[in-house]
Design a protein around this motif. Sequence first.
Motif, PDB file in Angstrom:
ATOM      1  N   GLY A 196     -20.687 -20.486 -24.801  1.00 11.47           N
ATOM      2  CA  GLY A 196     -20.122 -21.778 -24.419  1.00 11.47           C
ATOM      3  C   GLY A 196     -19.219 -22.395 -25.468  1.00 11.47           C
ATOM      4  N   CYS A 197     -18.657 -23.535 -25.115  1.00 10.46           N
ATOM      5  CA  CYS A 197     -17.737 -24.230 -26.011  1.00 10.46           C
ATOM      6  C   CYS A 197     -17.757 -25.722 -25.690  1.00 10.46           C
ATOM      7  CB  CYS A 197     -16.327 -23.663 -25.821  1.00 10.46           C
ATOM      8  SG  CYS A 197     -15.126 -24.487 -26.879  1.00 10.46           S
ATOM      9  N   ASN A 198     -17.707 -26.539 -26.737  1.00 12.35           N
ATOM     10  CA  ASN A 198     -17.719 -28.004 -26.548  1.00 12.35           C
ATOM     11  C   ASN A 198     -16.346 -28.626 -26.736  1.00 12.35           C
ATOM     12  OD1 ASN A 198     -20.432 -27.677 -26.368  1.00 12.35           O
ATOM     13  ND2 ASN A 198     -20.981 -28.812 -28.211  1.00 12.35           N
ATOM     14  N   ASN A 199     -15.311 -27.807 -26.955  1.00 13.51           N
ATOM     15  CA  ASN A 199     -14.073 -28.373 -27.486  1.00 13.51           C
ATOM     16  C   ASN A 199     -13.055 -28.905 -26.468  1.00 13.51           C
ATOM     17  OD1 ASN A 199     -14.623 -28.199 -30.253  1.00 13.51           O
ATOM     18  ND2 ASN A 199     -14.476 -25.976 -30.065  1.00 13.51           N
ATOM     19  N   PHE A 200     -13.049 -28.367 -25.299  1.00 14.50           N
ATOM     20  CA  PHE A 200     -12.129 -28.840 -24.261  1.00 14.50           C
ATOM     21  C   PHE A 200     -10.686 -28.931 -24.748  1.00 14.50           C
ATOM     22  CE2 PHE A 200     -16.250 -30.118 -22.716  1.00 14.50           C
ATOM     23  CZ  PHE A 200     -16.179 -29.787 -21.386  1.00 14.50           C
ATOM     24  N   CYS A 201     -10.169 -27.857 -25.316  1.00 10.61           N
ATOM     25  CA  CYS A 201      -8.728 -27.800 -25.612  1.00 10.61           C
ATOM     26  C   CYS A 201      -8.023 -27.952 -24.251  1.00 10.61           C
ATOM     27  CB  CYS A 201      -8.369 -26.466 -26.259  1.00 10.61           C
ATOM     28  SG  CYS A 201      -9.242 -26.256 -27.820  1.00 10.61           S
ATOM     29  N   SER A 202      -6.923 -28.678 -24.245  1.00 11.64           N
ATOM     30  CA  SER A 202      -6.392 -29.150 -22.964  1.00 11.64           C
ATOM     31  C   SER A 202      -5.840 -28.048 -22.060  1.00 11.64           C
ATOM     32  CB  SER A 202      -5.292 -30.162 -23.231  1.00 11.64           C
ATOM     33  OG  SER A 202      -4.287 -29.502 -23.952  1.00 11.64           O
ATOM     34  N   TYR A 203      -5.618 -26.850 -22.621  1.00 10.22           N
ATOM     35  CA  TYR A 203      -5.036 -25.760 -21.820  1.00 10.22           C
ATOM     36  C   TYR A 203      -6.097 -24.749 -21.382  1.00 10.22           C
ATOM     37  CZ  TYR A 203      -5.674 -23.991 -26.494  1.00 10.22           C
ATOM     38  OH  TYR A 203      -6.244 -23.691 -27.690  1.00 10.22           O
ATOM     39  N   CYS A 204      -7.351 -24.963 -21.803  1.00  9.45           N
ATOM     40  CA  CYS A 204      -8.345 -23.879 -21.710  1.00  9.45           C
ATOM     41  C   CYS A 204      -9.418 -24.177 -20.669  1.00  9.45           C
ATOM     42  CB  CYS A 204      -8.966 -23.675 -23.089  1.00  9.45           C
ATOM     43  SG  CYS A 204     -10.177 -22.365 -23.112  1.00  9.45           S
ATOM     44  N   ILE A 205      -9.764 -23.156 -19.910  1.00  8.81           N
ATOM     45  CA  ILE A 205     -10.736 -23.298 -18.814  1.00  8.81           C
ATOM     46  C   ILE A 205     -12.168 -22.979 -19.286  1.00  8.81           C
ATOM     47  CG2 ILE A 205     -10.446 -20.913 -17.959  1.00  8.81           C
ATOM     48  CD1 ILE A 205     -10.477 -23.809 -15.534  1.00  8.81           C
ATOM     49  N   VAL A 206     -12.260 -22.351 -20.474  1.00  7.68           N
ATOM     50  CA  VAL A 206     -13.563 -21.807 -20.908  1.00  7.68           C
ATOM     51  C   VAL A 206     -14.715 -22.819 -20.866  1.00  7.68           C
ATOM     52  CG1 VAL A 206     -14.778 -20.878 -22.940  1.00  7.68           C
ATOM     53  CG2 VAL A 206     -12.639 -19.860 -22.196  1.00  7.68           C
ATOM     54  N   PRO A 207     -14.551 -24.049 -21.412  1.00 11.39           N
ATOM     55  CA  PRO A 207     -15.710 -24.960 -21.404  1.00 11.39           C
ATOM     56  C   PRO A 207     -16.207 -25.277 -19.988  1.00 11.39           C
ATOM     57  CG  PRO A 207     -14.031 -25.757 -22.903  1.00 11.39           C
ATOM     58  CD  PRO A 207     -13.411 -24.639 -22.120  1.00 11.39           C
ATOM     59  N   TYR A 208     -15.306 -25.188 -18.995  1.00 11.27           N
ATOM     60  CA  TYR A 208     -15.702 -25.500 -17.621  1.00 11.27           C
ATOM     61  C   TYR A 208     -16.496 -24.358 -16.989  1.00 11.27           C
ATOM     62  CZ  TYR A 208     -12.014 -28.921 -18.408  1.00 11.27           C
ATOM     63  OH  TYR A 208     -11.247 -29.927 -18.939  1.00 11.27           O
ATOM     64  N   GLY A 240     -18.484 -15.371 -30.388  1.00  8.83           N
ATOM     65  CA  GLY A 240     -18.756 -16.693 -29.802  1.00  8.83           C
ATOM     66  C   GLY A 240     -17.414 -17.343 -29.567  1.00  8.83           C
ATOM     67  N   GLN A 241     -17.358 -18.290 -28.627  1.00  7.55           N
ATOM     68  CA  GLN A 241     -16.072 -18.964 -28.386  1.00  7.55           C
ATOM     69  C   GLN A 241     -15.652 -19.754 -29.625  1.00  7.55           C
ATOM     70  OE1 GLN A 241     -17.402 -18.480 -25.091  1.00  7.55           O
ATOM     71  NE2 GLN A 241     -15.504 -17.395 -24.677  1.00  7.55           N
ATOM     72  N   ASN A 242     -16.646 -20.224 -30.372  1.00  6.32           N
ATOM     73  CA  ASN A 242     -16.370 -20.962 -31.598  1.00  6.32           C
ATOM     74  C   ASN A 242     -17.535 -20.709 -32.559  1.00  6.32           C
ATOM     75  OD1 ASN A 242     -15.628 -22.760 -33.566  1.00  6.32           O
ATOM     76  ND2 ASN A 242     -16.187 -24.575 -32.396  1.00  6.32           N
ATOM     77  N   SER A 277     -12.894 -18.298 -34.672  1.00  5.22           N
ATOM     78  CA  SER A 277     -13.144 -19.429 -35.558  1.00  5.22           C
ATOM     79  C   SER A 277     -12.221 -20.578 -35.181  1.00  5.22           C
ATOM     80  CB  SER A 277     -12.818 -19.040 -36.994  1.00  5.22           C
ATOM     81  OG  SER A 277     -13.795 -18.175 -37.489  1.00  5.22           O
ATOM     82  N   HIS A 278     -12.780 -21.752 -34.986  1.00  7.11           N
ATOM     83  CA  HIS A 278     -11.935 -22.940 -34.760  1.00  7.11           C
ATOM     84  C   HIS A 278     -11.640 -23.558 -36.126  1.00  7.11           C
ATOM     85  CE1 HIS A 278     -10.296 -26.614 -33.307  1.00  7.11           C
ATOM     86  NE2 HIS A 278     -10.607 -26.367 -32.051  1.00  7.11           N
ATOM     87  N   PRO A 279     -10.356 -23.795 -36.449  1.00  5.94           N
ATOM     88  CA  PRO A 279     -10.034 -24.318 -37.787  1.00  5.94           C
ATOM     89  C   PRO A 279     -10.770 -25.619 -38.125  1.00  5.94           C
ATOM     90  CG  PRO A 279      -8.039 -23.623 -36.664  1.00  5.94           C
ATOM     91  CD  PRO A 279      -9.143 -23.522 -35.658  1.00  5.94           C
ATOM     92  N   ASN A 316      -5.599 -31.309 -28.017  1.00 10.88           N
ATOM     93  CA  ASN A 316      -6.970 -31.716 -28.375  1.00 10.88           C
ATOM     94  C   ASN A 316      -7.598 -30.750 -29.388  1.00 10.88           C
ATOM     95  OD1 ASN A 316      -9.192 -33.420 -28.255  1.00 10.88           O
ATOM     96  ND2 ASN A 316     -10.181 -32.222 -26.634  1.00 10.88           N
ATOM     97  N   ARG A 317      -6.762 -30.258 -30.344  1.00  9.57           N
ATOM     98  CA  ARG A 317      -7.278 -29.280 -31.297  1.00  9.57           C
ATOM     99  C   ARG A 317      -7.979 -29.928 -32.492  1.00  9.57           C
ATOM    100  NH1 ARG A 317      -8.379 -24.228 -30.268  1.00  9.57           N
ATOM    101  NH2 ARG A 317      -7.679 -23.487 -32.292  1.00  9.57           N
ATOM    102  N   LYS A 318      -7.700 -31.209 -32.741  1.00  9.07           N
ATOM    103  CA  LYS A 318      -8.408 -31.968 -33.788  1.00  9.07           C
ATOM    104  C   LYS A 318      -8.115 -31.517 -35.223  1.00  9.07           C
ATOM    105  CE  LYS A 318     -12.016 -33.778 -30.839  1.00  9.07           C
ATOM    106  NZ  LYS A 318     -11.956 -33.040 -29.606  1.00  9.07           N
TER     107      LYS A 318
HETATM  108  S1  SF4 Z   1      -9.441 -22.546 -26.790  1.00  9.68           S
HETATM  109 FE1  SF4 Z   1     -11.379 -21.920 -27.705  1.00  9.68          FE
HETATM  110  S2  SF4 Z   1     -12.134 -23.760 -28.729  1.00  9.68           S
HETATM  111 FE2  SF4 Z   1     -10.584 -24.449 -27.265  1.00  9.68          FE
HETATM  112  S3  SF4 Z   1     -11.718 -24.939 -25.397  1.00  9.68           S
HETATM  113 FE3  SF4 Z   1     -11.032 -22.802 -25.195  1.00  9.68          FE
HETATM  114  S4  SF4 Z   1     -12.769 -21.607 -25.959  1.00  9.68           S
HETATM  115 FE4  SF4 Z   1     -13.090 -23.708 -26.674  1.00  9.68          FE
END
Ligand code: SF4
Length: 478
Positions: A196-208, A240-242, A277-279, A316-318
């Motif tokens: 899983g992932c908690n980050n919700f980058c605006s282009y990414c579907i993974v957290p959903y 892991g996603q992150n 790795s998320h920076p 939303n990369r922070k």
């Molecule tokens: S790009 Fe990576 S860090 Fe960002 S929401 Fe998708 S899986 Fe999570």
Amino acid sequence: MENSKDRGNIQVAPEEIALQYKYMNDIKEINASDETNYGRKKKVFLQSFGCQMNENDSERLLGMLSEMGYIEANKAEDSDVVIFNTCCVRENAEEKVYGHLGALKKQKTDNPDKIIAVCGCMMQQGEVVDHIRKKYRHVDIVFGTHNLHKFPELLYRTINTKSTVIDVMESAGSIAEGMPIERKDAIKAWVTVMYGCNNFCSYCIVPYVRGRERSRNIDDIVNEITVLGQQNYKEITLLGQNVNSYGKDLGNEISFAKLIREINHIEGIERIRFMTSHPKDLSEELILAMRDCDKVCEHLHLPIQAGSTRILNDMNRKYSKENYIELVSKIREEIPDIALTTDIIVGYPGETEEDFEHTLDVLKKVRFDFAYTFLYSKRTGTPAAKSSEQVSDEVKKQRFEKLLEVQNKISKEINDKLLGKVEEVLVEGLSKNSIWNYTGRTRANKIVNFKGSKELVGRLINVKITGTQTWSLEGEIY
Ligand code: SF4
């Protein structure tokens, strides 16, 4: 929104795992009896789409299938069970899955006993499941990412009822330990450490589709890798996603840095890698652990995605461009010879020429060994897809070409500096290149082709670099 700290690490109950083993055993008996009647073993064709985490899930499915007596086939036509483990990160991968499912309709009509299953990230989207239910009625089993361990039960139900089984859990599931696995490689292994992932980058579907972050218990990970060491695996990649968030949901002072320090002691394992790795989460503690642990390879994949701080904010990369460059300097202060790779999205909505220049500027300042570059494509269900400032395909392509030109030059210059150096190489097998008949990777994850022999496969050897390309090296055993 569900908070992972509220939930903690929830494991699938041992009774549930035992039940799945019972289903595996029941199917194994059915298959053994069929083998006696028909004179052949049951076959499965499994096709995996997407990332390494999906590949690792496919290894788990193959482990269960092997336990049930199935053997792997190369073609769907020859198989009794066909499985597509899907990815929804890119729309073209989804189209491919629909194409494959459509092509199976005739096979199912000719052989109604053939079982067709689809699973993975695509199935976590309600509209996809509805579409399959309506348009691909020959599909027998649909399940998602959260209940992969229940596959034996779903298969058993389909075999016995001859009806379609759809079982998709909407919220992130518990972690299933103790299920079988059949790994594709005998030297290098993937080990998922968190989901899983908690980050919700605006282009990414993974957290959903993959849910919130859930970390495996450290003991389960260490035990899995200890067994891999005993089985002569030389390299592990923690997935892991992150991964930098590992342990945050466990709440007992466990961090990713502590995890890799533990793994560094495991006998037999010679190399440790990890991704992604998320920076924003790459801590000083982790940099020091990477420096101190001799088995952690001098390579880091650190996706920047864009060089413009304005675009990074929108994504939303922070972190900002400056934060990223500063982080790279800190890493290089501790690990001077580290190889850095990255991901870059070209043509994110609203990206101007000036924004793009910032991306080129980061490439020149950081000097990545390699960059995985992607043209931005809309992902339905994500905030970026709704933007009215989409960049035209023509502009995206122009920028993409420019980016490749700059990056390829840098990659070649970095590789040229290795000429004449002796590198430790883990020999992986035969090279696709006919002149250089064996291939392996350096600690920096660079491909090296060289003249070798079969006995070297799985061994660490020294290779002197005698030639360089943009994406690979050539050498001779030293
Ligand atoms: S790009 Fe990576 S860090 Fe960002 S929401 Fe998708 S899986 Fe999570």
